[in-house]
Design a protein around this motif. Structure first.
Motif, PDB file in Angstrom:
ATOM      1  N   ALA A  59       0.836  -1.214   0.000  1.00 27.23           N
ATOM      2  CA  ALA A  59       0.000   0.000   0.000  1.00 27.23           C
ATOM      3  C   ALA A  59       0.868   1.261   0.000  1.00 27.23           C
ATOM      4  CB  ALA A  59      -0.932  -0.019   1.208  1.00 27.23           C
ATOM      5  N   ILE A  60       1.894   1.267   0.825  1.00 33.42           N
ATOM      6  CA  ILE A  60       2.747   2.463   0.902  1.00 33.42           C
ATOM      7  C   ILE A  60       3.541   2.622  -0.400  1.00 33.42           C
ATOM      8  CG2 ILE A  60       4.893   1.609   1.991  1.00 33.42           C
ATOM      9  CD1 ILE A  60       4.591   3.877   3.978  1.00 33.42           C
ATOM     10  N   GLY A  61       3.924   1.499  -0.973  1.00 34.99           N
ATOM     11  CA  GLY A  61       4.646   1.539  -2.253  1.00 34.99           C
ATOM     12  C   GLY A  61       3.795   2.142  -3.354  1.00 34.99           C
ATOM     13  N   HIS A 105      -9.307  -3.071  -9.041  1.00 31.02           N
ATOM     14  CA  HIS A 105      -9.588  -1.628  -8.983  1.00 31.02           C
ATOM     15  C   HIS A 105      -8.643  -0.803  -9.845  1.00 31.02           C
ATOM     16  CE1 HIS A 105     -11.443  -3.339  -5.366  1.00 31.02           C
ATOM     17  NE2 HIS A 105     -12.372  -2.426  -5.582  1.00 31.02           N
ATOM     18  N   ARG A 106      -7.930  -1.481 -10.732  1.00 29.65           N
ATOM     19  CA  ARG A 106      -6.908  -0.817 -11.561  1.00 29.65           C
ATOM     20  C   ARG A 106      -7.503   0.286 -12.430  1.00 29.65           C
ATOM     21  NH1 ARG A 106      -3.899   1.888 -13.419  1.00 29.65           N
ATOM     22  NH2 ARG A 106      -2.009   1.539 -14.635  1.00 29.65           N
ATOM     23  N   HIS A 107      -8.783   0.125 -12.784  1.00 24.51           N
ATOM     24  CA  HIS A 107      -9.444   1.076 -13.670  1.00 24.51           C
ATOM     25  C   HIS A 107      -9.752   2.412 -12.991  1.00 24.51           C
ATOM     26  CE1 HIS A 107     -12.509  -1.010 -11.364  1.00 24.51           C
ATOM     27  NE2 HIS A 107     -13.254   0.088 -11.496  1.00 24.51           N
ATOM     28  N   LEU A 108      -9.684   2.446 -11.665  1.00 26.48           N
ATOM     29  CA  LEU A 108     -10.063   3.668 -10.932  1.00 26.48           C
ATOM     30  C   LEU A 108      -8.998   4.758 -11.075  1.00 26.48           C
ATOM     31  CD1 LEU A 108     -11.302   2.105  -7.548  1.00 26.48           C
ATOM     32  CD2 LEU A 108     -12.723   3.035  -9.409  1.00 26.48           C
ATOM     33  N   PRO A 109      -9.368   6.014 -10.847  1.00 26.51           N
ATOM     34  CA  PRO A 109      -8.350   7.077 -10.804  1.00 26.51           C
ATOM     35  C   PRO A 109      -7.311   6.742  -9.714  1.00 26.51           C
ATOM     36  CG  PRO A 109     -10.571   8.009 -10.710  1.00 26.51           C
ATOM     37  CD  PRO A 109     -10.721   6.531 -10.629  1.00 26.51           C
ATOM     38  N   PHE A 110      -6.083   7.204  -9.891  1.00 28.67           N
ATOM     39  CA  PHE A 110      -4.979   6.822  -9.012  1.00 28.67           C
ATOM     40  C   PHE A 110      -5.296   6.994  -7.515  1.00 28.67           C
ATOM     41  CE2 PHE A 110      -1.117   7.860  -6.605  1.00 28.67           C
ATOM     42  CZ  PHE A 110      -0.475   6.642  -6.706  1.00 28.67           C
ATOM     43  N   GLY A 111      -5.848   8.143  -7.162  1.00 30.43           N
ATOM     44  CA  GLY A 111      -6.130   8.432  -5.748  1.00 30.43           C
ATOM     45  C   GLY A 111      -7.088   7.414  -5.138  1.00 30.43           C
ATOM     46  N   ASP A 115      -6.284   4.665  -2.193  1.00 26.72           N
ATOM     47  CA  ASP A 115      -7.083   4.600  -0.957  1.00 26.72           C
ATOM     48  C   ASP A 115      -7.654   3.201  -0.742  1.00 26.72           C
ATOM     49  OD1 ASP A 115      -6.453   7.204  -0.633  1.00 26.72           O
ATOM     50  OD2 ASP A 115      -8.433   7.999  -1.147  1.00 26.72           O
ATOM     51  N   ARG A 116      -8.032   2.558  -1.853  1.00 23.91           N
ATOM     52  CA  ARG A 116      -8.591   1.209  -1.767  1.00 23.91           C
ATOM     53  C   ARG A 116      -7.542   0.223  -1.219  1.00 23.91           C
ATOM     54  NH1 ARG A 116     -10.144  -2.179  -0.417  1.00 23.91           N
ATOM     55  NH2 ARG A 116     -11.590  -3.800  -1.038  1.00 23.91           N
ATOM     56  N   LEU A 117      -6.300   0.401  -1.683  1.00 20.13           N
ATOM     57  CA  LEU A 117      -5.218  -0.494  -1.235  1.00 20.13           C
ATOM     58  C   LEU A 117      -4.859  -0.235   0.235  1.00 20.13           C
ATOM     59  CD1 LEU A 117      -3.100  -0.486  -4.486  1.00 20.13           C
ATOM     60  CD2 LEU A 117      -4.144  -2.497  -3.459  1.00 20.13           C
ATOM     61  N   ILE A 118      -4.863   1.025   0.610  1.00 18.69           N
ATOM     62  CA  ILE A 118      -4.573   1.348   2.017  1.00 18.69           C
ATOM     63  C   ILE A 118      -5.657   0.744   2.913  1.00 18.69           C
ATOM     64  CG2 ILE A 118      -4.410   3.232   3.720  1.00 18.69           C
ATOM     65  CD1 ILE A 118      -3.071   4.925   1.482  1.00 18.69           C
ATOM     66  N   ALA A 119      -6.912   0.874   2.469  1.00 20.56           N
ATOM     67  CA  ALA A 119      -8.027   0.320   3.258  1.00 20.56           C
ATOM     68  C   ALA A 119      -7.885  -1.197   3.379  1.00 20.56           C
ATOM     69  CB  ALA A 119      -9.359   0.685   2.605  1.00 20.56           C
ATOM     70  N   GLU A 120      -7.464  -1.845   2.308  1.00 18.70           N
ATOM     71  CA  GLU A 120      -7.305  -3.306   2.339  1.00 18.70           C
ATOM     72  C   GLU A 120      -6.200  -3.711   3.324  1.00 18.70           C
ATOM     73  OE1 GLU A 120      -9.398  -5.173   0.749  1.00 18.70           O
ATOM     74  OE2 GLU A 120      -8.517  -7.151   1.071  1.00 18.70           O
ATOM     75  N   ALA A 121      -5.099  -2.997   3.290  1.00 20.29           N
ATOM     76  CA  ALA A 121      -3.982  -3.326   4.188  1.00 20.29           C
ATOM     77  C   ALA A 121      -4.406  -3.170   5.653  1.00 20.29           C
ATOM     78  CB  ALA A 121      -2.780  -2.444   3.881  1.00 20.29           C
ATOM     79  N   LYS A 122      -5.179  -2.121   5.923  1.00 18.73           N
ATOM     80  CA  LYS A 122      -5.665  -1.934   7.302  1.00 18.73           C
ATOM     81  C   LYS A 122      -6.617  -3.064   7.685  1.00 18.73           C
ATOM     82  CE  LYS A 122      -5.630   3.141   7.524  1.00 18.73           C
ATOM     83  NZ  LYS A 122      -6.543   4.298   7.404  1.00 18.73           N
ATOM     84  N   LEU A 123      -7.410  -3.505   6.714  1.00 20.71           N
ATOM     85  CA  LEU A 123      -8.359  -4.599   6.956  1.00 20.71           C
ATOM     86  C   LEU A 123      -7.626  -5.911   7.258  1.00 20.71           C
ATOM     87  CD1 LEU A 123     -11.413  -5.239   6.903  1.00 20.71           C
ATOM     88  CD2 LEU A 123     -11.148  -5.868   4.491  1.00 20.71           C
ATOM     89  N   VAL A 124      -6.530  -6.154   6.540  1.00 20.36           N
ATOM     90  CA  VAL A 124      -5.733  -7.370   6.791  1.00 20.36           C
ATOM     91  C   VAL A 124      -5.307  -7.390   8.263  1.00 20.36           C
ATOM     92  CG1 VAL A 124      -3.550  -8.553   6.260  1.00 20.36           C
ATOM     93  CG2 VAL A 124      -4.916  -7.585   4.403  1.00 20.36           C
TER      94      VAL A 124
END
Ligand code: MRU
Length: 342
Positions: A59-61, A105-111, A115-124
């Motif tokens: 996520a941070i990467g 979610h690759r199709h989404l705008p970068f931001g 955010d989706r990846l950060i949310a997933e990492a927190k969920l893990v």
């Protein structure tokens, strides 16, 4: 509860496990390379914890990747994190989970993707705590009352996002009113038992006694130990278990003395793609971990050293595998597949 790892705005913060118990120091990883370095150097360690760290590292990467070369950067980030430690399958599980979210979610705008990846990492991280509490509930009744539980390495809060797997079972047994105490193997050469398990149990007020690894057989024979509970780094389809070096010896000694030997691990530690433990890659770590103790040389210059960080316990020594979905017993090929399908 001790906080092993958390997401903090734009960085991953983790307790430095190389400094415990002398110092309670927190390390701030501000890039995926710093997260990878922390995993490699065992600032964070333990299979579920490095799975969470890897997810947060991805996520941070991505948050710092160049939008114009995102796919290329993403592959590099995942490859770098995957190259840190080879044995615990949770690391690869965490990265694969982030890969699936990235692709979906690759199709989404970068931001939004970020955010989706950060949310997933927190969920893990959050899910890991709940999973460990469920492992604890499922295992608590297996712990005999009025006896000592022997554990090896550290499979506690420090090895997970919280509560622990093997120590989770012990915590749940104590919470359920069992009168137990814990014997912790010191776990040479990295001393996870001496430095981390004892510290963690003291923190929770659970009676803990430290023994050196070569004392385990003596106490298993004495009748004092009611059961052994350990964690796992990877469990093959047939129930063979890779865990911290020395676990195999404890398992054999437990069977010899009719003491139940339990493995507590989340479903994410199962690797049903491999038929048996012979396929598990065993990490070889630096010779200096064996030749030196806290920077002091204890073996002559030029000593040849082997330092496998893990061993594989054959399934015949494993009384049961405690997961968040239930307890698996032999034949593991069927029981583990059934739990995974649940
Ligand atoms: O080398 P480490 O300290 O990462 O090894 C840790 C272990 O072997 C643990 O027992 C295992 O990861 C289970 S942790 C819940």
């Amino acid at each position: 509860m001790i906080e092993t790892i958390r997401w903090d705005g734009d960085a991953v913060v983790m307790i430095d496990q190389t400094r415990l118990p002398a110092e309670e120091n927190y390390v701030r990883c501000a890039s995926y390379l710093e997260v990878a370095d922390a995993i490699r150097r065992m600032i964070i360690r333990g299979a579920p914890a490095i799975g969470v760290a890897a997810a947060m590292g991805v996520a941070i990467g991505v948050a710092q990747a160049r939008p114009e070369s995102l796919d290329e950067d993403f592959e590099r980030i995942c490859a770098e994190l995957a190259a840190t430690r080879p044995t615990a399958v949770n690391l690869f599980w965490g990265i694969d989970r982030m890969k699936r979210v990235y692709r979906a979610h690759r199709h989404l705008p970068f931001g939004q993707l970020r955010d989706r990846l950060i949310a997933e990492a927190k969920l893990v991280r959050e899910e890991d705590i709940a999973i460990n509490e469920a492992i604890g509930k499922n295992g608590a009744s297996l712990v005999p009352d009025g006896k000592t539980v022997l554990t090896h390495c550290n499979a506690g809060t420090l090895a997970t996002a919280g509560y622990g797997t093997a120590l989770g079972v012990i915590r749940a047994a104590v919470e359920a009113g069992r009168k137990i105490d814990v014997f912790a193997d010191e776990t040479r050469p990295f001393l996870q038992g001496a430095r981390l398990t004892v510290w963690e149990l003291q923190h929770d007020g659970i009676a803990a006694t430290l023994i050196t690894d070569n004392m385990a057989g003596h106490f298993l024979k004495s009748g004092r130990i009611g059961c052994v509970v350990v964690g796992a780094d990877r469990i093959a389809a047939n129930g063979d278990v890779a865990n911290k070096i020395g676990t195999y010896g404890v398992a054999v000694l437990a069977k010899e003395n009719n003491v139940p030997f339990y493995v507590a691990a989340p479903i994410s530690t199962l690797d049903l793609s491999i038929p048996d433990g012979g396929h598990i890659p065993i990490e070889e770590r630096a010779a200096s971990e064996v030749t030196h103790v806290f920077g002091v040389r204890v073996a002559p210059e030029g000593t040849a050293v082997c330092n496998p960080a893990f061993d594989v316990t054959p399934n015949r020594y494993v009384t049961a595998i405690i997961t968040e979905r239930g307890v698996a017993r032999t034949p593991y090929l069927e029981s583990l597949a059934a739990l995974t399908a649940k």
